[in-house]
Design an enzyme around this catalytic site. Structure first.
Site, mmCIF file in Angstrom:
data_model
loop_
_atom_site.group_PDB
_atom_site.id
_atom_site.type_symbol
_atom_site.label_atom_id
_atom_site.label_comp_id
_atom_site.label_asym_id
_atom_site.label_seq_id
_atom_site.Cartn_x
_atom_site.Cartn_y
_atom_site.Cartn_z
ATOM 1 N N HIS A 132 0.780 -1.084 0.071
ATOM 2 C CA HIS A 132 -0.097 0.116 0.141
ATOM 3 C C HIS A 132 0.964 1.198 0.104
ATOM 4 C CE1 HIS A 132 -3.457 2.765 1.632
ATOM 5 N NE2 HIS A 132 -2.549 3.373 2.063
ATOM 6 N N GLU A 133 1.847 1.301 0.878
ATOM 7 C CA GLU A 133 2.907 2.344 0.845
ATOM 8 C C GLU A 133 3.446 2.776 -0.335
ATOM 9 O OE1 GLU A 133 2.346 4.485 3.456
ATOM 10 O OE2 GLU A 133 1.140 3.247 4.460
ATOM 11 N N HIS B 36 1.579 4.339 -2.740
ATOM 12 C CA HIS B 36 1.613 5.603 -2.775
ATOM 13 C C HIS B 36 3.155 6.518 -3.224
ATOM 14 C CE1 HIS B 36 -1.727 6.639 -0.110
ATOM 15 N NE2 HIS B 36 -1.222 6.049 1.037
ATOM 16 N N GLU C 112 -5.928 6.892 -1.183
ATOM 17 C CA GLU C 112 -5.862 5.705 -0.188
ATOM 18 C C GLU C 112 -6.401 4.294 -1.082
ATOM 19 O OE1 GLU C 112 -3.825 5.590 2.226
ATOM 20 O OE2 GLU C 112 -3.748 7.773 2.455
HETATM 21 ZN ZN LIG Z 1 -2.140 5.286 2.715
#
Ligand SMILES: [Zn+2]
Length: 423
Positions: free
Chosen positions: A268-269, A272, A348
């Site tokens: 997930h990071e 980003h 997100e």
């Molecule tokens: Zn996030």
């Protein structure tokens, strides 16, 4: 305006445990098995409801406080003191801002102490000592004063030199300021509060770096931070730009999640990171600042024309007008917050998608979210008002459902980000 700056630093994994090493994932779990969304516990619901009430109280207190500083003439008095101490134009602004920050911090101290310290301990979410809370609070105050000294003269110079275009020039000047703030925050600011170290668990670090390599991140840096001295909640985040770009894991999340869960969070990071979300948030913050300053430009003159005698200043280029600038921008920012948060939730959601596509561990993603929910006393299904005004991330219930349902690779359907992965 400050709320918009804060947004630039808010790319966290989720809402927010003592450190030990991560447990290996049980090899028997099936990643196709769906994860049920646990209902909010009674304590989580109390935390949610009281948190919403406190949020409303915070907004009211801040608006009333700023209005009181103006209408009582206190802001003009602070400016007169600042002139005596600072002598010239520049240091008058620096001293005024320091006095303003100290006075407002003292007035709101009981509320801040309750929200950040007492309440977190009452709900069993904090490990922080009172001493650490005080040191962090005073450090934060000092950082704010330094940031004000470095930047606040810009709008006030422009207000004097360009009464019609100051809002535009200030917003333009804010862009390099936000970029530099993002650049130095992880190396100069964050270490004032916590200890950042290379990851202790080298096996795990190697797995994370291998995943980063697959995500197309070269020379990725991963840090572990000792947040267990402050909180029991779990988190990870990306920060920095260019040479200071990094992924940071709280030691609490390393201790609590198993290997696969942690690798999903890392995915997930990395989403980003690879999808350029830090830059998108810089652009968003700049746009918000422009809109808020324009709103201030359109309204401040009329307000000072009407009440300037009571305020003790008649020119908005007088630094005594700062509470008015903050008042007007915070009222307008309440109006545009839903749009900014909707964009944040979208980023997100895409980071969740990226994490799922690169790890393909749906079940572990779901159980990671369950642990985040339990550890933060989160409400997985908050109400619509919470979502509109407070939720920078999709509700955990939605994130668990998405991690159960999103698996195009099982059906041989196309993935959105697969072309970015190294084979
Ligand atoms: Zn996030």
């Amino acid at each position: 305006m400050f709320a918009a700056f804060a947004l630039a630093f808010a790319l966290t994994a989720a809402q927010p445990a003592a450190a030990q090493s991560t447990s290996p994932s049980p090899s028997t779990i099936s990643e196709a098995a769906p994860v049920a969304v646990p209902p909010a516990t009674p304590a989580a619901l109390r935390y949610y409801t009281s948190g919403n009430r406190l949020w409303v109280l915070d907004q009211v207190v801040s608006i009333v406080l700023l209005a009181a500083l103006l209408f009582s003439g206190a802001s003009a008095t602070l400016r007169t003191w600042a002139q005596r101490i600072g002598r010239n134009w520049f240091f008058t602004i620096v001293v005024y801002f320091a006095l303003f920050t100290i006075v407002t911090s003292i007035i709101t101290l009981p509320l801040t102490y309750y929200e950040e310290f007492v309440r977190q301990h009452d709900y069993g979410l904090s490990n922080q000592t009172l001493q650490k809370w005080w040191t962090d609070s005073l450090t934060g105050l000092a950082v704010t004063c330094v940031a004000g000294a470095l930047f606040l003269w810009v709008p006030y110079l422009l207000l004097r030199k360009s009464p019609r275009r100051w809002w535009l020039y200030t917003a333009a000047a804010a862009i390099p300021f936000i970029v530099v703030a993002n650049l130095v925050a992880p190396i100069w600011i964050a270490p004032l509060f916590n200890k950042f170290e290379p990851m202790h668990d080298k096996v795990l670090e190697a797995q994370i770096l291998a995943l980063a390599d697959r995500a197309g991140i070269e020379g990725g840096r991963v840090f572990e931070v000792n947040k267990s001295v402050d909180t029991k909640t779990l988190n990870a985040y990306v920060a920095g730009v260019w040479q200071t770009k990094r992924i940071v894991l709280w030691d609490t999340i390393i201790a609590r999640l198993n290997e696969r869960e942690l690798l999903f969070v890392m995915g997930h990071e990395m989403g980003h990171y690879v999808l350029g979300h830090v830059w998108q948030l810089v652009a968003l913050s700049s746009l918000l600042i422009l809109v808020l300053l324009y709103a201030a430009y359109k309204t401040m003159g009329a307000i000072v024309g009407r009440w300037g005698q009571r305020f003790g200043f008649v020119d908005i280029a007088d630094v005594a007008s700062l509470p008015l600038l903050l008042l007007v921008t915070s009222v307008f920012s309440l109006a545009i917050t839903p749009a900014a948060l909707a964009l944040s939730r979208h980023l997100e959601h895409e980071a969740d998608r990226f994490g799922l596509e690169i790890t393909q561990t749906n079940h572990s993603a779901g159980t990671a979210f369950v642990k985040l929910q339990e550890q933060a006393l989160a409400n997985p299904w908050p109400g619509p008002l919470f979502k509109l005004w407070r939720a920078s991330h999709p509700p955990l219930g939605e994130r668990i459902v998405f991690s159960n349902d999103y698996h195009p690779w099982r059906e041989g359907a196309p993935m959105r980000y697969a072309d970015r992965f190294k084979k």
